[in-house]
Design a protein around this motif. Structure first.
Motif, short mmCIF file in Angstrom:
data_model
loop_
_atom_site.label_atom_id
_atom_site.label_comp_id
_atom_site.label_asym_id
_atom_site.label_seq_id
_atom_site.Cartn_x
_atom_site.Cartn_y
_atom_site.Cartn_z
N PRO A 183 49.16 44.02 33.54
CA PRO A 183 49.67 44.00 34.92
C PRO A 183 50.21 42.65 35.35
N ALA A 184 49.58 41.56 34.93
CA ALA A 184 50.07 40.24 35.32
C ALA A 184 51.44 39.95 34.75
N SER A 185 51.77 40.51 33.58
CA SER A 185 53.12 40.35 33.03
C SER A 185 54.13 41.10 33.88
N ALA A 186 53.79 42.33 34.24
CA ALA A 186 54.72 43.15 35.02
C ALA A 186 54.96 42.59 36.41
N TRP A 187 53.90 42.11 37.06
CA TRP A 187 54.01 41.67 38.44
C TRP A 187 54.35 40.19 38.57
N THR A 334 46.00 41.78 53.89
CA THR A 334 46.89 40.75 54.42
C THR A 334 46.69 39.39 53.75
N VAL A 335 45.61 39.21 53.01
CA VAL A 335 45.33 37.90 52.41
C VAL A 335 45.89 37.76 51.00
N THR A 336 46.53 38.79 50.48
CA THR A 336 47.04 38.72 49.11
C THR A 336 48.25 39.62 48.97
N ASN A 337 48.78 39.73 47.76
CA ASN A 337 49.88 40.65 47.47
C ASN A 337 49.72 41.17 46.05
N ARG A 338 50.63 42.02 45.63
CA ARG A 338 50.47 42.68 44.33
C ARG A 338 50.50 41.68 43.17
N SER A 339 51.32 40.66 43.28
CA SER A 339 51.37 39.66 42.21
C SER A 339 50.06 38.90 42.12
N GLU A 340 49.56 38.44 43.26
CA GLU A 340 48.35 37.64 43.26
C GLU A 340 47.13 38.41 42.75
N VAL A 341 47.09 39.70 42.99
CA VAL A 341 45.92 40.48 42.60
C VAL A 341 46.01 40.97 41.15
N SER A 342 47.16 40.82 40.52
CA SER A 342 47.34 41.34 39.16
C SER A 342 46.69 40.42 38.13
N THR A 343 46.13 41.01 37.10
CA THR A 343 45.41 40.27 36.06
C THR A 343 45.74 40.88 34.70
N SER A 344 45.12 40.33 33.66
CA SER A 344 45.23 40.91 32.33
C SER A 344 43.85 41.46 31.93
N PHE A 345 43.69 41.79 30.67
CA PHE A 345 42.52 42.57 30.26
C PHE A 345 41.34 41.68 29.92
N THR A 346 40.81 41.01 30.93
CA THR A 346 39.66 40.13 30.78
C THR A 346 38.42 40.89 30.32
N VAL A 347 38.36 42.18 30.57
CA VAL A 347 37.22 42.99 30.18
C VAL A 347 36.97 42.92 28.67
N LEU A 348 38.01 42.60 27.89
CA LEU A 348 37.84 42.54 26.44
C LEU A 348 36.94 41.38 26.01
N LEU A 349 36.77 40.39 26.87
CA LEU A 349 35.82 39.32 26.55
C LEU A 349 34.39 39.85 26.52
#
Length: 645
Positions: A183-187, A334-349
């Motif tokens: 998601p972080a790549s896309a956004w 109101t405190v964020t947007n789609r780009s700011e909330v997007s991340t990658s697959f940290t769960v794999l750690l």
């Protein structure tokens, strides 16, 4: 003209080619399919001018009801950094054919846009140099060539790097797929892909070059190391937080591998030092060539003087990536947007920790060391966005450029690479309990993170969506652990990852209204005339500014990407009373026309400076101003209406 042979003649010609040569050609193609296939796909996208750019957003249309060109799915409004800055800047480079059209208020953006600004950058940013062929080659093809090159580098470099380090390309492919579909790549308009693509391609080519030296193939070795150094020299030009996080890790892991792999230590050290010194020299020359712009950025209030320390963010901000398939259809708080909330697959750690505990390391020492480097860095950056570092973090050079929010965006990429490196030596145990536990833990983290997002940052995320995301996450992780060699597992993981981001960006063929509209044609002609007579344009619209930039029209308004030219800004603000508003990088210079003869400076948004006042006053301060674009009628004495857009 030469005659085209008939079918019979062609068959006769084919018979003259020795069967052994044809067999060798086919064998070479099969053995290099991992290189040939990505290049073929890349060339097809370039030829047809296909990208996932958002320049077709309604704001950038001459008539949104009658959009020009072909676009599948809607553009993403949140990616304004891309469609008002990055992409128009590239298009503008094509329009001017390499001529200088820099906004006098702003330092040159070329270095951080990876565009040529001298002989060294013309080589390092070679695809940017190709944009100067705009007057002779189709702009859509040149734009697509630059758009997809980082992805091509990732598709070529990461699997080869995996094979060099681990002996397996399979998990390198999966790693590249998960990075691209994060998601972080896309956004974030593929910013992480741009960093990782060139870095891994440079590292893989560097390892190959040193291998060629060991085999006595000096010509190949010199060529490979020369190109590798050029690729790695891009490092300082990436978006700094991602460059620090994502760029250093592959370089350090590669250096560690070169030192611990089998072979005489003296020879390994000499090779690594020579390669590192060459890359450092090229990088240094590039920095020296672009120093005026870099210095302007370092002196800014933001980001030049920014210093951040590690802090504890919510679990949704760190582990929420698996819940973002619904993001394009939902509003954030109101405190964020789609780009700011997007991340990658940290769960794999978390999954990686379970696997490390369940099974001892089975790979070689030469593989263990780079894996350890990558994993330690991943855990460090995880701590940067989950633990409070107090004032200690402020004193860590380079690291303090990365805010906890940016760390949460990108730490998942290091998690992907570490997980896939471990999986190259994973042997599924006879008991399935490890896979089941890994799947349950991943599902639990996904559900907890999704629930947190629904409670805070994405309030319209529904419970069933969180639950479904958790279920799919658990199943995919269990498959990866229990059936790592099955092609169906690779396909299923790819499909699930792609579905997470499939609606984030459109598929665009061509350049939409920025080239095909009558307005764009008019401004291309106006830009040519203004470059000849030295006149400047200014507008009161961010989207008109993007049009001016894309058509190579010299402008006073628009994006100040790097930092200010202080001497020019003091013409508008002689006392520097408003320096905090305009001495910033990554900011939009906006104008609001009034009848006041005094200019006032405000910051309606963190990334904008708004200058209010009469255009006549601006003309008095900056004499090159020749044209004003306004969304409402103006009656100032210095103005005469000449045209409409």
């Amino acid at each position: 003209m030469p005659e085209i042979p008939t079918d019979a003649e062609q068959t006769s010609l084919e018979k003259t080619v020795p069967p052994s040569r044809r067999a060798l050609t086919m064998a070479w193609t099969r053995s290099h399919l991992h290189l040939v296939a990505p290049v073929v796909v890349y060339l097809m996208l370039v030829i047809f001018g296909v990208t996932t750019s958002n320049i077709g957003v309604n704001y950038m249309r001459e008539d949104p009801a009658k959009p020009l060109g072909v676009q599948i799915m809607s553009a993403s409004e949140i990616r304004s950094d891309e469609y008002t800055s990055q992409s128009p800047l590239w298009l503008g480079e094509m329009a001017v054919g390499g001529m200088e059209t820099q906004n006098p208020l702003s330092a040159s953006p070329d270095f951080f846009a990876q565009l040529p600004d001298g002989p060294i950058s013309a080589v390092v940013f070679f695809e940017g140099s190709l944009l100067t062929l705009g007057p002779w080659l189709p702009d859509a093809m040149l734009f697509a060539a630059k758009w997809w090159l980082p992805t091509l580098m990732l598709a070529l470099g990461l699997p080869v790097w995996f094979r060099q380090i681990t002996g397996s390309m399979r998990w390198g492919y999966l790693s590249a797929i998960l990075i691209y579909f994060s998601p972080a790549s896309a956004w974030w308009s593929l910013l992480p892909v741009s960093t990782l693509g060139f870095i891994f391609a440079g590292c893989a080519l560097g390892i190959w070059g040193l291998d060629q030296f060991d085999k006595g193939r000096r010509g190949r070795a010199v060529a490979g190391l020369a190109v590798a150094g050029i690729l790695l020299a891009r490092f300082p030009s990436y978006y700094q937080p991602y460059a620090v996080m994502l760029g250093l890790a592959p370089v350090l892991a590669t250096a560690a591998f070169l030192l611990v792999r089998p072979g005489p230590l003296r020879r390994k050290v000499i090779g690594l030092v020579a390669f590192g010194a060459y890359s450092a020299i090229v990088t240094g020359l590039l920095l020296l060539e672009s120093w005026s712009a870099i210095a302007a950025g370092l002196k800014t209030v933001y980001p030049g003087r920014r210093s951040a320390s590690g802090a504890s963010l919510s679990i949704g901000q760190v582990f929420g990536a698996t819940n973002l398939a619904w993001l394009s259809g939902l509003d954030t708080s109101t405190v964020t947007n789609r780009s700011e909330v997007s991340t990658s697959f940290t769960v794999l750690l978390a999954v990686l920790v379970i696997l490390v505990v369940a099974q001892r390391w089975r790979g070689s020492r030469a593989m263990l060391v780079p894996f350890s480097v990558m994993t330690i860095l991943a855990l460090f950056w995880l701590s940067w966005c989950t633990l409070s570092w107090g004032h200690l973090g402020d004193h860590l050079p380079l690291v303090n450029w990365v805010t906890p929010g940016r760390a949460s965006n990108a730490v998942g990429y290091l998690a992907i690479i570490s997980f896939c490196m471990f999986m190259t030596q994973w042997r599924p145990p006879a008991r399935r309990i490890v896979g089941v536990v890994a799947g349950l833990v991943a599902a639990g983290i996904s559900a907890y993170a999704g629930s947190d997002l629904a409670h805070s940052l994405i309030p319209f995320l529904r419970a069933w969506e969180v639950g479904f995301s958790a279920l799919v996450t658990g199943v995919v992780v269990a498959l990866l652990v229990l059936r790592p060699r099955a092609n169906s597992t690779l396909v299923a993981t790819t499909v699930v990852a792609a579905l997470l981001v499939i609606t984030a960006n459109p598929v665009l063929v061509g350049l939409a209204d920025l080239r095909e509209s009558g307005t764009a044609s008019k401004m291309l002609a106006a830009g040519t005339a203004s470059r000849k007579d030295g006149s400047l344009w200014v507008s009161d619209s961010t989207y008109v500014d993007a049009l001016l930039l894309a058509t190579g029209t010299p402008t006073l308004s628009g994006r100040q990407q790097v930092g200010p030219v202080v001497a020019e800004w003091t013409k508008l603000d002689p006392t520097k009373a408003n320096e905090a508003a305009w001495n910033r990088g990554g900011t939009h210079i906006r104008f609001d026309w009034t009848s006041s003869t005094t200019l006032t400076f405000t910051k309606p948004y963190p990334d904008s400076v708004l200058i209010s006042g009469s255009p006549c006053t601006v003309k008095q301060d900056i004499s090159q101003l020749g044209f004003v674009v306004s969304h409402r009628p103006l009656s100032a004495a210095c103005l005469t209406q000449t045209d409409t857009l």
